[in-house]
Design an enzyme around this catalytic site. Sequence first.
Site, PDB file in Angstrom:
ATOM      1  N   PRO A 157       0.821  -1.219   0.000  1.00 26.63           N
ATOM      2  CA  PRO A 157       0.000   0.000   0.000  1.00 26.63           C
ATOM      3  C   PRO A 157       0.854   1.268   0.000  1.00 26.63           C
ATOM      4  CG  PRO A 157      -0.786  -1.552   1.663  1.00 26.63           C
ATOM      5  CD  PRO A 157       0.465  -2.140   1.094  1.00 26.63           C
ATOM      6  N   GLY A 183       5.281   1.209  -4.518  1.00 24.91           N
ATOM      7  CA  GLY A 183       5.241   0.361  -5.699  1.00 24.91           C
ATOM      8  C   GLY A 183       6.525   0.558  -6.489  1.00 24.91           C
ATOM      9  N   TRP A 227      -2.358  -4.502  -4.725  1.00 21.30           N
ATOM     10  CA  TRP A 227      -2.442  -4.552  -6.196  1.00 21.30           C
ATOM     11  C   TRP A 227      -1.939  -5.880  -6.737  1.00 21.30           C
ATOM     12  CZ3 TRP A 227       0.569   0.107  -4.840  1.00 21.30           C
ATOM     13  CH2 TRP A 227      -0.185   1.269  -4.863  1.00 21.30           C
ATOM     14  N   GLU A 256       4.346  -2.967 -13.491  1.00 21.35           N
ATOM     15  CA  GLU A 256       5.705  -3.451 -13.822  1.00 21.35           C
ATOM     16  C   GLU A 256       6.697  -2.303 -14.034  1.00 21.35           C
ATOM     17  OE1 GLU A 256       6.715  -6.948 -15.474  1.00 21.35           O
ATOM     18  OE2 GLU A 256       4.737  -7.836 -15.399  1.00 21.35           O
ATOM     19  N   GLY A 257       6.567  -1.279 -13.200  1.00 24.88           N
ATOM     20  CA  GLY A 257       7.449  -0.117 -13.303  1.00 24.88           C
ATOM     21  C   GLY A 257       6.783   0.941 -14.161  1.00 24.88           C
ATOM     22  N   SER A 271       6.052   4.511 -16.259  1.00 25.63           N
ATOM     23  CA  SER A 271       6.810   5.141 -17.361  1.00 25.63           C
ATOM     24  C   SER A 271       7.928   6.020 -16.800  1.00 25.63           C
ATOM     25  CB  SER A 271       5.871   5.997 -18.210  1.00 25.63           C
ATOM     26  OG  SER A 271       4.899   5.167 -18.784  1.00 25.63           O
TER      27      SER A 271
HETATM   28  C1  LIG Z   1      -4.123  -3.276 -11.928  1.00 27.94           C
HETATM   29  C2  LIG Z   1      -2.774  -3.372 -11.268  1.00 27.94           C
HETATM   30  C3  LIG Z   1      -2.150  -4.597 -11.179  1.00 27.94           C
HETATM   31  C4  LIG Z   1      -0.922  -4.716 -10.529  1.00 27.94           C
HETATM   32  N1  LIG Z   1      -0.356  -5.951 -10.364  1.00 27.94           N
HETATM   33  C5  LIG Z   1       0.719  -6.093  -9.549  1.00 27.94           C
HETATM   34  C6  LIG Z   1       1.208  -7.388  -9.203  1.00 27.94           C
HETATM   35  O1  LIG Z   1       0.706  -8.433  -9.675  1.00 27.94           O
HETATM   36  N2  LIG Z   1       2.253  -7.472  -8.337  1.00 27.94           N
HETATM   37  C7  LIG Z   1       2.853  -6.376  -7.801  1.00 27.94           C
HETATM   38  O2  LIG Z   1       3.783  -6.526  -7.026  1.00 27.94           O
HETATM   39  N3  LIG Z   1       2.403  -5.127  -8.115  1.00 27.94           N
HETATM   40  C8  LIG Z   1       1.361  -4.962  -8.957  1.00 27.94           C
HETATM   41  N4  LIG Z   1       0.890  -3.703  -9.264  1.00 27.94           N
HETATM   42  C9  LIG Z   1       1.511  -2.532  -8.650  1.00 27.94           C
HETATM   43  C10 LIG Z   1       2.250  -1.662  -9.638  1.00 27.94           C
HETATM   44  O3  LIG Z   1       3.427  -2.295 -10.041  1.00 27.94           O
HETATM   45  C11 LIG Z   1       2.490  -0.306  -8.941  1.00 27.94           C
HETATM   46  O4  LIG Z   1       1.240   0.348  -8.822  1.00 27.94           O
HETATM   47  C12 LIG Z   1       3.470   0.536  -9.707  1.00 27.94           C
HETATM   48  O5  LIG Z   1       4.753  -0.023  -9.625  1.00 27.94           O
HETATM   49  C13 LIG Z   1       3.516   1.984  -9.200  1.00 27.94           C
HETATM   50  O6  LIG Z   1       3.661   2.033  -7.821  1.00 27.94           O
HETATM   51  P1  LIG Z   1       2.701   2.980  -6.938  1.00 27.94           P
HETATM   52  O7  LIG Z   1       1.328   2.706  -7.366  1.00 27.94           O
HETATM   53  O8  LIG Z   1       3.050   2.784  -5.520  1.00 27.94           O
HETATM   54  O9  LIG Z   1       3.066   4.445  -7.368  1.00 27.94           O
HETATM   55  P2  LIG Z   1       4.189   5.353  -6.703  1.00 27.94           P
HETATM   56  O10 LIG Z   1       5.461   4.617  -6.624  1.00 27.94           O
HETATM   57  O11 LIG Z   1       3.640   5.932  -5.449  1.00 27.94           O
HETATM   58  O12 LIG Z   1       4.336   6.492  -7.783  1.00 27.94           O
HETATM   59  C14 LIG Z   1       3.397   7.571  -7.922  1.00 27.94           C
HETATM   60  C15 LIG Z   1       3.834   8.442  -9.104  1.00 27.94           C
HETATM   61  O13 LIG Z   1       5.128   8.956  -8.852  1.00 27.94           O
HETATM   62  C16 LIG Z   1       6.025   8.591  -9.880  1.00 27.94           C
HETATM   63  N5  LIG Z   1       7.332   8.363  -9.281  1.00 27.94           N
HETATM   64  C17 LIG Z   1       7.676   7.424  -8.360  1.00 27.94           C
HETATM   65  N6  LIG Z   1       8.981   7.532  -8.059  1.00 27.94           N
HETATM   66  C18 LIG Z   1       9.476   8.543  -8.817  1.00 27.94           C
HETATM   67  C19 LIG Z   1      10.761   9.152  -8.963  1.00 27.94           C
HETATM   68  N7  LIG Z   1      11.816   8.706  -8.284  1.00 27.94           N
HETATM   69  N8  LIG Z   1      10.895  10.168  -9.823  1.00 27.94           N
HETATM   70  C20 LIG Z   1       9.834  10.610 -10.536  1.00 27.94           C
HETATM   71  N9  LIG Z   1       8.586  10.098 -10.452  1.00 27.94           N
HETATM   72  C21 LIG Z   1       8.424   9.074  -9.592  1.00 27.94           C
HETATM   73  C22 LIG Z   1       5.426   7.331 -10.469  1.00 27.94           C
HETATM   74  O14 LIG Z   1       5.891   7.106 -11.774  1.00 27.94           O
HETATM   75  C23 LIG Z   1       3.953   7.665 -10.403  1.00 27.94           C
HETATM   76  O15 LIG Z   1       3.612   8.463 -11.499  1.00 27.94           O
HETATM   77  C24 LIG Z   1      -0.299  -3.562  -9.987  1.00 27.94           C
HETATM   78  C25 LIG Z   1      -0.919  -2.308 -10.126  1.00 27.94           C
HETATM   79  C26 LIG Z   1      -2.132  -2.200 -10.732  1.00 27.94           C
HETATM   80  C27 LIG Z   1      -2.789  -0.847 -10.832  1.00 27.94           C
END
Ligand SMILES: Cc1cc2nc3c(=O)[nH]c(=O)nc-3n(C[C@H](O)[C@H](O)[C@H](O)COP(=O)(O)OP(=O)(O)OC[C@H]3O[C@@H](n4cnc5c(N)ncnc54)[C@H](O)[C@@H]3O)c2cc1C
Length: 399
Positions: free
Chosen positions: A128, A131, A156, A363-364, A366
């Site tokens: 939570p 990611g 997720w 998966e990371g 953009s």
């Molecule tokens: C439908 C769905 C299925 C998924 N399935 C899986 C799964 O099977 N297993 C699993 O482990 N995860 C899964 N995920 C999780 C997904 O990999 C994460 O949501 C994703 O990696 C982004 O993490 P976050 O949501 O915490 O966003 P955050 O890390 O909080 O990022 C928020 C925003 O900030 C940006 N950001 C973050 N760090 C930086 C930086 N250093 N510099 C500039 N910008 C930055 C991001 O790009 C994003 O735009 C899933 C997500 C979804 C929505």
Amino acid sequence: MIDFTLTKEQTELRERAREFAQKYMLPYAHYYDKTGEFPYPILQKCWEAGLMNLAIPKEYGGPGLGSLEQCLVVEEMAAGCAGMTTSIYVNSLGAEPILIAGNSEQKEKYLRPLTESLNFISFACSEPGMGSDVAGIQTRVKKEGSHYVLNGSKFWITNAPQADTFTVFASLDPSMRHKALCAFIVDADTQGLKTGRPVEKMGHRASTTSSVILRDVKIPEENMLGTEGEGFKIAMKTFAMTRPAIAAFATGLARASMEFARDYTTKREVFGEKLNNFEVIQFKLADMYLKIEAARLMYLKAAWTADFVGDSTIPASAAKAFATDVAMEVASEAVQIHGGYGYIDQYPVEKLFRDAKLYQIYEGTSEVQRLILARYVLSGYEPAMGKIPRWYNNEPPDF
Ligand SMILES: Cc1cc2nc3c(=O)[nH]c(=O)nc-3n(C[C@H](O)[C@H](O)[C@H](O)COP(=O)(O)OP(=O)(O)OC[C@H]3O[C@@H](n4cnc5c(N)ncnc54)[C@H](O)[C@@H]3O)c2cc1C
């Protein structure tokens, strides 16, 4: 020599995936998108057709195919239904840490069942509170005798409610960041592991996404993948292998968007003429085609690197970043070409637009791909021009 010709086997595999997508995915994509039901019957058919778990080596009952073959298959499937393809492909994501770091007993115990009947394995990394920042995992793991005990929450997690097995990432000490991460194989029925209710999503509604709660989950030490502290490396290697496929997913969705838009332009009349008679519309279709071609070349290069060269981190990030933007742009233009009809669920492009967005996130994101690429350009990349000469040179050559 560069050769873009597919082998006979690759062509047949792609044909099989295309037929499967046309027969079993596309006709039911609207139903599963509307209901959000898990598409069990489709996944069962997919498993029976031998189109799941493609990377599992022959010695464990799988077809032992490479990243290239997996990409060819997912491009076809994603053109049929992105959500179903996510449900199908997450088995490859969940199994990849075992393929990368598992010993032969772990592979025998956890990979073989995937090839014997329809079983599910999920990848539980995100939480939570994080990611993108994988080193920031807060789920704790503690060694107790011959067991490890896991505590924390994952979020997720695709196919979590259906999963028989999870690959789980946890930290021995969150203050030590990536150095303390460990990877484990966890049976879904282990005491203390619970999955949450599937969350409502914008797109990919034929895949389930939910939390995984770990409360004093005791697992035998032989379920650790690699050694203590290797978890971060395993996660990164996993992404390097699976990101080319996400680029292929995005290419498939973009291709479908272009084909639906192309079809619509042959039918819709505006100002007394078919849409496809207008140069503005023709150029939109041309741009879609250009972008799809480039996205495909990028995923093919990334997959080829993974299969034949070694570390595919950079081409995989480049392909994922580029192709997922292409999917979003092409799906958006497909909606635009449909006008008002593109905005309602009477045509498939409305769904494709919603589905496309996820590719730029999971998966990371953009942004994360661009962080990887920026780091490479600034500190890994070898400039082809070597030393840049002084630009303001007013001297003519003296040779
Ligand atoms: C439908 C769905 C299925 C998924 N399935 C899986 C799964 O099977 N297993 C699993 O482990 N995860 C899964 N995920 C999780 C997904 O990999 C994460 O949501 C994703 O990696 C982004 O993490 P976050 O949501 O915490 O966003 P955050 O890390 O909080 O990022 C928020 C925003 O900030 C940006 N950001 C973050 N760090 C930086 C930086 N250093 N510099 C500039 N910008 C930055 C991001 O790009 C994003 O735009 C899933 C997500 C979804 C929505």
